[in-house]
Design an enzyme around this catalytic site. Structure first.
Site, PDB file in Angstrom:
ATOM      1  CG  ASP A   8       7.949   7.560  -2.003  1.00 37.27           C
ATOM      2  OD1 ASP A   8       8.536   7.180  -0.943  1.00 37.27           O
ATOM      3  OD2 ASP A   8       6.913   6.986  -1.891  1.00 37.27           O
ATOM      4  CG  HIS A   9       9.085  12.052  -1.349  1.00 37.39           C
ATOM      5  ND1 HIS A   9       7.826  11.252  -2.315  1.00 37.39           N
ATOM      6  CD2 HIS A   9       7.815  11.724  -0.181  1.00 37.39           C
ATOM      7  CE1 HIS A   9       6.559  11.413  -1.440  1.00 37.39           C
ATOM      8  NE2 HIS A   9       6.548  12.236  -0.192  1.00 37.39           N
ATOM      9  CB  CYS A  65       6.689   3.757  -1.670  1.00 35.02           C
ATOM     10  SG  CYS A  65       5.537   3.010  -1.276  1.00 35.02           S
ATOM     11  N   GLY A  66       7.031   4.967   1.034  1.00 31.79           N
ATOM     12  CA  GLY A  66       6.751   4.704   2.352  1.00 31.79           C
ATOM     13  C   GLY A  66       6.145   3.517   2.688  1.00 31.79           C
ATOM     14  CB  THR A  67       3.185   1.824   3.452  1.00 31.29           C
ATOM     15  OG1 THR A  67       2.723   1.974   2.084  1.00 31.29           O
ATOM     16  CG2 THR A  67       2.306   3.204   4.410  1.00 31.29           C
ATOM     17  CB  ILE A  69       0.680  -0.377   0.492  1.00 32.16           C
ATOM     18  CG1 ILE A  69       0.322  -1.108   1.954  1.00 32.16           C
ATOM     19  CG2 ILE A  69      -0.837  -0.283  -0.415  1.00 32.16           C
ATOM     20  CD1 ILE A  69      -0.148  -0.433   2.860  1.00 32.16           C
ATOM     21  N   GLY A  70       1.912   1.229  -2.244  1.00 30.89           N
ATOM     22  CA  GLY A  70       1.668   2.384  -3.804  1.00 30.89           C
ATOM     23  C   GLY A  70       2.152   1.641  -4.339  1.00 30.89           C
ATOM     24  CG  HIS A  98       3.949 -20.869  -2.679  1.00 27.17           C
ATOM     25  ND1 HIS A  98       2.872 -21.239  -1.433  1.00 27.17           N
ATOM     26  CD2 HIS A  98       4.841 -21.783  -2.501  1.00 27.17           C
ATOM     27  CE1 HIS A  98       4.046 -21.743  -1.221  1.00 27.17           C
ATOM     28  NE2 HIS A  98       4.996 -21.780  -1.590  1.00 27.17           N
ATOM     29  NE  ARG A 131       1.865 -26.934  -3.313  1.00 31.19           N
ATOM     30  CZ  ARG A 131       1.674 -26.198  -2.863  1.00 31.19           C
ATOM     31  NH1 ARG A 131       0.027 -25.744  -2.641  1.00 31.19           N
ATOM     32  NH2 ARG A 131       2.223 -25.644  -2.132  1.00 31.19           N
ATOM     33  CG  HIS A 132       2.772 -22.572  -6.524  1.00 31.02           C
ATOM     34  ND1 HIS A 132       1.441 -22.511  -5.209  1.00 31.02           N
ATOM     35  CD2 HIS A 132       3.603 -23.350  -6.285  1.00 31.02           C
ATOM     36  CE1 HIS A 132       1.980 -22.984  -4.481  1.00 31.02           C
ATOM     37  NE2 HIS A 132       3.236 -23.625  -4.794  1.00 31.02           N
TER      38      HIS A 132
END
Length: 164
Positions: A8-9, A65-67, A69-70, A98, A131-132
């Site tokens: 993003d910006h 992006c900024g964090t 997260i989004g 994993h 196992r994963h």
């Protein structure tokens, strides 16, 4: 390795460094934008990158992006995608080992300090399997199908009306 990149910006400057690091080690990439500091809706870019990775056009994806997260939340809405927010080399490594994550989500606000180590681990670490695999298969299933089987309330959660 073929890499799809989107931002993003907030992520323009970090994307430039990502591209520099990728090309230095011989990876090819396609930039899905954005290209200016004009505000954009990050889900639009995250979905473009995630769909391209899901179709097999790219081996991995990087979203900024900024964090982080989004972009991560939006990319994970695309069927078959496992995006992970990687904030250090350890989380990048575990995302691959994993979770078999195909997309690395980065925070533009965290800066450039750990970037090279994060990318190196994300792009060179293999999925461990073993196992994963059953856990990844649960992720691949319909979002609600395995939960519905395990946590389904009796009588569909309905109560009988009391007779007074």
């Amino acid at each position: 390795m073929r890499i799809a990149i989107g931002n993003d910006h907030h992520g323009i400057e970090l994307k430039k460094l990502v591209i520099k690091l990728l090309t230095e080690v011989g990876h090819s990439y396609q930039d899905f934008g954005c290209y200016t500091e004009e505000a954009v809706d990050y889900p639009d870019i995250a979905v473009k990158v995630a769909e391209a990775v899901a179709r097999g056009e790219f081996d991995r994806g990087i979203l900024i992006c900024g964090t982080g997260i989004g972009m991560c939340i939006a990319a994970n809405k695309v069927k078959g995608i496992r995006a992970a927010q990687c904030y250090n080399a350890f989380t990048a490594m575990r995302a691959r080992q994993h979770n078999d994550a195909q997309i690395c989500c980065l925070s533009a606000e965290e800066g450039k300090v750990r970037l090279q180590a994060i990318l190196e681990k994300f792009l060179t670490t293999d999925f461990e399997g073993g196992r994963h695999i059953p856990r990844i298969n649960k992720i691949k299933e319909s979002r609600l199908s395995w939960r519905a089987k395990r946590y389904a309330p009796r009588n569909n959660g309905l109560r009988r009306a009391s007779s007074s």
